[in-house]
Design an enzyme around this catalytic site. Structure first.
Site, mmCIF file in Angstrom:
data_model
loop_
_atom_site.group_PDB
_atom_site.id
_atom_site.type_symbol
_atom_site.label_atom_id
_atom_site.label_comp_id
_atom_site.label_asym_id
_atom_site.label_seq_id
_atom_site.Cartn_x
_atom_site.Cartn_y
_atom_site.Cartn_z
ATOM 1 N N MET A 107 -13.316 19.083 22.197
ATOM 2 C CA MET A 107 -14.125 20.106 22.862
ATOM 3 C C MET A 107 -15.258 20.559 21.934
ATOM 4 S SD MET A 107 -11.677 22.277 25.340
ATOM 5 C CE MET A 107 -11.057 23.408 24.118
ATOM 6 N N LEU A 161 -16.773 20.757 15.817
ATOM 7 C CA LEU A 161 -15.950 19.822 15.042
ATOM 8 C C LEU A 161 -15.675 20.333 13.635
ATOM 9 C CD1 LEU A 161 -17.597 16.431 16.105
ATOM 10 C CD2 LEU A 161 -15.718 17.683 17.194
ATOM 11 N N HIS A 162 -14.470 20.041 13.158
ATOM 12 C CA HIS A 162 -14.058 20.387 11.792
ATOM 13 C C HIS A 162 -13.301 19.199 11.213
ATOM 14 C CE1 HIS A 162 -10.191 20.989 13.662
ATOM 15 N NE2 HIS A 162 -10.658 21.970 14.426
ATOM 16 N N GLU A 163 -12.762 19.387 10.013
ATOM 17 C CA GLU A 163 -12.088 18.273 9.315
ATOM 18 C C GLU A 163 -10.925 17.699 10.132
ATOM 19 O OE1 GLU A 163 -12.210 16.212 6.645
ATOM 20 O OE2 GLU A 163 -14.269 16.911 6.421
ATOM 21 N N GLY A 164 -10.299 18.512 10.972
ATOM 22 C CA GLY A 164 -9.206 18.004 11.811
ATOM 23 C C GLY A 164 -9.723 16.923 12.746
ATOM 24 N N HIS A 165 -10.836 17.236 13.436
ATOM 25 C CA HIS A 165 -11.449 16.242 14.321
ATOM 26 C C HIS A 165 -11.908 15.018 13.515
ATOM 27 C CE1 HIS A 165 -12.448 20.142 16.493
ATOM 28 N NE2 HIS A 165 -11.809 19.492 17.429
ATOM 29 N N GLY A 220 -4.395 15.070 17.633
ATOM 30 C CA GLY A 220 -3.805 15.757 16.483
ATOM 31 C C GLY A 220 -2.510 16.435 16.873
ATOM 32 N N SER A 268 -8.929 25.012 13.139
ATOM 33 C CA SER A 268 -9.087 25.143 14.581
ATOM 34 C C SER A 268 -10.490 25.672 14.854
ATOM 35 C CB SER A 268 -8.051 26.131 15.131
ATOM 36 O OG SER A 268 -8.433 26.569 16.424
ATOM 37 N N SER A 269 -11.092 25.203 15.942
ATOM 38 C CA SER A 269 -12.418 25.712 16.302
ATOM 39 C C SER A 269 -12.357 27.219 16.536
ATOM 40 C CB SER A 269 -12.924 25.014 17.563
ATOM 41 O OG SER A 269 -12.853 23.613 17.394
HETATM 42 P P1 AMP Z 1 -10.013 20.266 20.530
HETATM 43 O O1 AMP Z 1 -11.464 20.075 20.212
HETATM 44 O O2 AMP Z 1 -9.457 21.580 20.073
HETATM 45 O O3 AMP Z 1 -9.677 19.923 21.964
HETATM 46 O O4 AMP Z 1 -9.248 19.188 19.651
HETATM 47 C C1 AMP Z 1 -9.526 17.817 19.765
HETATM 48 C C2 AMP Z 1 -8.477 17.040 19.034
HETATM 49 O O5 AMP Z 1 -8.476 17.415 17.661
HETATM 50 C C3 AMP Z 1 -7.062 17.314 19.569
HETATM 51 O O6 AMP Z 1 -6.340 16.095 19.599
HETATM 52 C C4 AMP Z 1 -6.508 18.263 18.545
HETATM 53 O O7 AMP Z 1 -5.103 18.241 18.440
HETATM 54 C C5 AMP Z 1 -7.151 17.736 17.270
HETATM 55 N N1 AMP Z 1 -7.141 18.758 16.228
HETATM 56 C C6 AMP Z 1 -7.556 20.045 16.342
HETATM 57 N N2 AMP Z 1 -7.321 20.709 15.187
HETATM 58 C C7 AMP Z 1 -6.741 19.823 14.349
HETATM 59 C C8 AMP Z 1 -6.254 19.904 12.998
HETATM 60 N N3 AMP Z 1 -6.314 21.023 12.297
HETATM 61 N N4 AMP Z 1 -5.722 18.789 12.441
HETATM 62 C C9 AMP Z 1 -5.657 17.635 13.164
HETATM 63 N N5 AMP Z 1 -6.090 17.489 14.426
HETATM 64 C C10 AMP Z 1 -6.632 18.574 15.013
#
Ligand code: AMP
Length: 275
Positions: free
Chosen positions: A25, A28-32, A142, A180-181
């Site tokens: 969504m 973007l951060h290090e998780g993405h 994630g 988290s965003s």
């Molecule tokens: P979102 O943009 O929140 O819908 O997240 C997109 C993808 O990134 C989803 O599969 C999330 O689970 C993953 N994601 C979000 N935060 C993290 C994180 N801290 N570490 C790893 N993956 C993440």
């Protein structure tokens, strides 16, 4: 990197090619980025999507203020080696759409499903549509959103979608706070406190692995979180992928938690090492 705004453009760019796909969504951060890097390592062609999916937000949630730094996201995707960024508008995704995908049972109805009615219908529907649009060979998620992983996995099995799912570990700040965003909404003070959610999960995990009854570990954790100013929504030991709760130490695979801190809902989980 191609930025595709329409389904036709995206399909033309990817037609017949083997693609690793990362749905997001944005903001973007290090998780993405960890997901994008994994996709890049395993596929010659990588697609990402940025779409803030209204269908997965409740009426009183943060849809309108959800961060949308598109230029920054596009630059990060480009730097991560993304080949195609799919960034449709609402009409592209949902114009005329009267169909939804509902995963039933504990997988989708407990925890986040109970706290956010309709949320997983939105997730399953948009992910199903994105899979059908881009036809990736593999998709990356994630485990930060552990229940989402379970819901998507169930949907893929039940609807016979030919795709390989890769569920990757949570990326955290040094403090332990899961990226988290939505962390952008935290005040400076709350940001420090926020890492205590992971600390509480870790402590409970250690206790449960050493034989403390789940009930007692959970009680201690929720009390500690409340004292720090959190409003816990759930803190539970579950079996993954069923997402069913358990009080049996040997059955529990994960501890999952959600708690509000100020106006921000935090979500986190840890796996139980002894099982
Ligand atoms: P979102 O943009 O929140 O819908 O997240 C997109 C993808 O990134 C989803 O599969 C999330 O689970 C993953 N994601 C979000 N935060 C993290 C994180 N801290 N570490 C790893 N993956 C993440």
């Amino acid at each position: 990197m191609i930025i595709a705004r329409t389904i036709t453009e995206a399909r033309e760019a990817l037609a017949g090619r083997s693609v690793g796909f990362v749905p997001t969504m944005g903001a973007l951060h290090e998780g993405h980025l960890s997901l994008l890097r994994a996709a890049k390592a395993e596929h010659s062609l990588v697609a990402a999507s940025v779409f803030v999916n209204p269908m997965q937000f409740g009426p009183n949630e943060d849809l309108s203020r959800y961060p949308r730094p598109f230029e920054r996201d596009a630059a990060l995707c480009r730097a991560a080696g993304v080949d195609l960024l799919f960034a449709p508008d609402y009409d592209q995704m949902y114009g005329g759409c009267v169909t939804k995908v509902t995963v039933t049972g504990p997988v989708a109805e407990l925890w986040e499903g109970a706290q956010r009615p309709g949320h997983f219908d939105g997730v399953a529907t948009v992910v199903c549509k994105l899979f059908n649009i881009l036809k990736p060979q593999a998709a990356y998620f994630g485990t930060k959103d552990l229940q989402q992983c379970s819901v998507v996995d169930r949907m893929v099995v039940d609807l016979n979608i030919p795709i390989e799912l890769r569920m990757l570990p949570i990326i955290r700040e040094e403090s332990g706070l899961a990226l988290s965003s939505r962390n952008e909404y935290l005040s400076a003070g709350d940001r420090e406190t926020a890492s205590s959610l992971f600390a509480a999960l870790q402590k409970a995990e250690t206790q449960i692995s050493q034989g403390t009854p789940i009930h007692d570990a959970r009680e201690e954790a929720t009390n500690a979180l409340q004292r720090l100013g959190f409003v816990p929504q759930y803190f539970a030991a579950i079996r993954y992928p069923e997402m069913t709760p358990t009080l049996e130490n040997r059955e529990a695979t994960h501890l999952i938690a959600s708690a509000k801190l100020g106006c921000v809902r935090l979500l986190d989980n840890v796996s139980i090492c002894s099982n």
